[in-house]
Design an enzyme around this catalytic site. Structure first.
Site, short mmCIF file in Angstrom:
data_model
loop_
_atom_site.label_atom_id
_atom_site.label_comp_id
_atom_site.label_asym_id
_atom_site.label_seq_id
_atom_site.Cartn_x
_atom_site.Cartn_y
_atom_site.Cartn_z
CG MET A 8 -1.90 -1.19 1.15
SD MET A 8 -3.38 -0.94 2.12
CE MET A 8 -2.70 -0.83 3.75
N GLY A 40 11.13 -2.73 5.45
CA GLY A 40 10.37 -3.99 5.47
C GLY A 40 9.91 -4.35 4.06
CG HIS A 41 6.96 -1.95 2.12
ND1 HIS A 41 6.87 -0.79 2.84
CD2 HIS A 41 5.75 -2.55 2.21
CE1 HIS A 41 5.65 -0.67 3.34
NE2 HIS A 41 4.95 -1.73 2.98
N GLY A 55 4.58 -10.33 3.87
CA GLY A 55 5.38 -10.29 5.09
C GLY A 55 4.70 -10.98 6.27
CE LYS A 63 4.19 -4.35 11.44
NZ LYS A 63 2.81 -4.02 11.24
CG ASP A 64 0.50 -7.08 7.82
OD1 ASP A 64 -0.14 -6.35 8.57
OD2 ASP A 64 1.46 -6.67 7.13
CB SER A 88 3.21 2.60 6.15
OG SER A 88 3.77 1.65 5.27
P1 AMP Z 1 1.47 -2.85 3.49
O1 AMP Z 1 2.01 -1.83 2.55
O2 AMP Z 1 1.50 -2.44 4.92
O3 AMP Z 1 0.14 -3.39 3.04
O4 AMP Z 1 2.46 -4.07 3.42
C1 AMP Z 1 2.80 -4.67 2.21
C2 AMP Z 1 3.55 -5.93 2.49
O5 AMP Z 1 4.72 -5.63 3.24
C3 AMP Z 1 2.74 -6.94 3.33
O6 AMP Z 1 2.97 -8.23 2.84
C4 AMP Z 1 3.31 -6.72 4.71
O7 AMP Z 1 3.19 -7.87 5.54
C5 AMP Z 1 4.76 -6.44 4.40
N1 AMP Z 1 5.40 -5.71 5.50
C6 AMP Z 1 4.98 -4.56 6.09
N2 AMP Z 1 5.80 -4.24 7.11
C7 AMP Z 1 6.74 -5.23 7.18
C8 AMP Z 1 7.86 -5.49 8.03
N3 AMP Z 1 8.17 -4.68 9.04
N4 AMP Z 1 8.59 -6.60 7.81
C9 AMP Z 1 8.28 -7.44 6.79
N5 AMP Z 1 7.24 -7.25 5.95
C10 AMP Z 1 6.49 -6.16 6.14
#
Ligand code: AMP
Length: 254
Positions: free
Chosen positions: A10, A16-17, A126, A128-129, A165
């Protein structure tokens, strides 16, 4: 057809990304990164409006990390019609789903649409989720979706805070309070009673408002019992009006 590895995000990209892009590169020479803030998974309009967005910075970061294609579709591109919603089932309304009705249905619905556009061989998500990752793997398996799901380890800042984020909204004081989450997980890992230990450590920080703290069986996402082999602790809560989520593996028996 050539292999393609896909990293859905997103935006508001952080390290992390970028670690997901790195992992994707080890699976395929062609890495596609999407940036799409999916309105369907935000039950809270204010959270959606406040979600950080900086497409130019994201594009630069993703390019420097080696994503070959960066795709930032509009809402109309993803949902040209009224989408038929994919149900995340019972687990979809537990834990992260309790106060976020329809959140995981929105996640599965967008992942389905993104997969249909990108047609990846691999997709990286990740840990993370963790509940999201579990539900996506389950949906892929049950529906024979022809995409291999790759799990990426959770990346933390040097101080232990799980990268997110949303962290930029914490402020200095909030950030200090938020450290209690990773401290609780680390203490739980050393404890014979991880659940009580987490609750004790979390209660010591007045700036943290607990949503839930659980220990689950990684295979089933059921709450762990004394005989569970592979366990993981998950914590969700609030600091300064910012919702934070973290988890850590507790015990593993290979
Ligand atoms: P998001 O943009 O928050 O929807 O995350 C996009 C992807 O990045 C998802 O698969 C999350 O699980 C992963 N992600 C977000 N934060 C982390 C992190 N700290 N470590 C590893 N993966 C992450």
């Amino acid at each position: 057809m050539k292999d393609r590895a896909f990293v859905p995000t997103m935006g508001a990209l952080h390290a992390g990304h970028l670690s997901l892009i790195e992992l994707a590169k080890s699976y395929s020479d062609e890495v596609v990164l999407s940036i799409f803030v999916n309105p369907l998974q935000f039950e809270n309009k204010e959270d959606l409006a406040k979600y950080p967005r900086d497409l130019d910075a994201d594009k630069k970061l993703a390019m420097s990390a080696g994503a070959m294609q960066i795709w930032a579709p509009t809402v109309d591109e993803i949902y040209p019609d009224e989408p038929s919603i994919i149900s995340a089932g019972k687990l979809g309304s537990k834990y992260e789903g309790v106060n976020r009705a329809g959140h995981f249905d929105g996640v599965l619905t967008v992942v389905d649409r993104l997969f249909k556009h990108v047609q990846p061989t691999y997709a990286v998500f990740g840990e993370k989720d963790f509940q999201q990752l579990f539900l996506i793997k389950q949906w892929v398996q049950e529906n024979k979706v022809p995409v291999q799901i790759i799990s990426a380890p959770l990346i933390r800042d040097q101080d232990g805070l799980a990268l997110s984020s949303r962290n930029i909204r914490l402020g200095d004081e909030g950030r200090k309070s938020a450290l209690v989450i990773s401290q609780a997980l680390l203490a739980a890992r050393e404890s014979r009673d991880p659940h009580s230990t987490m609750l004790e450590v979390l209660a010591s920080e007045p700036g943290f408002k607990l949503d839930y703290a659980i220990v689950i069986d990684e295979e089933s996402f059921e709450e762990a019992s004394a005989s569970t082999l592979n366990t993981r602790a998950l914590i969700a809560g609030w600091v300064n009006g910012v919702r934070l989520l973290d988890n850590m593996q507790m015990s593993v028996v290979a």
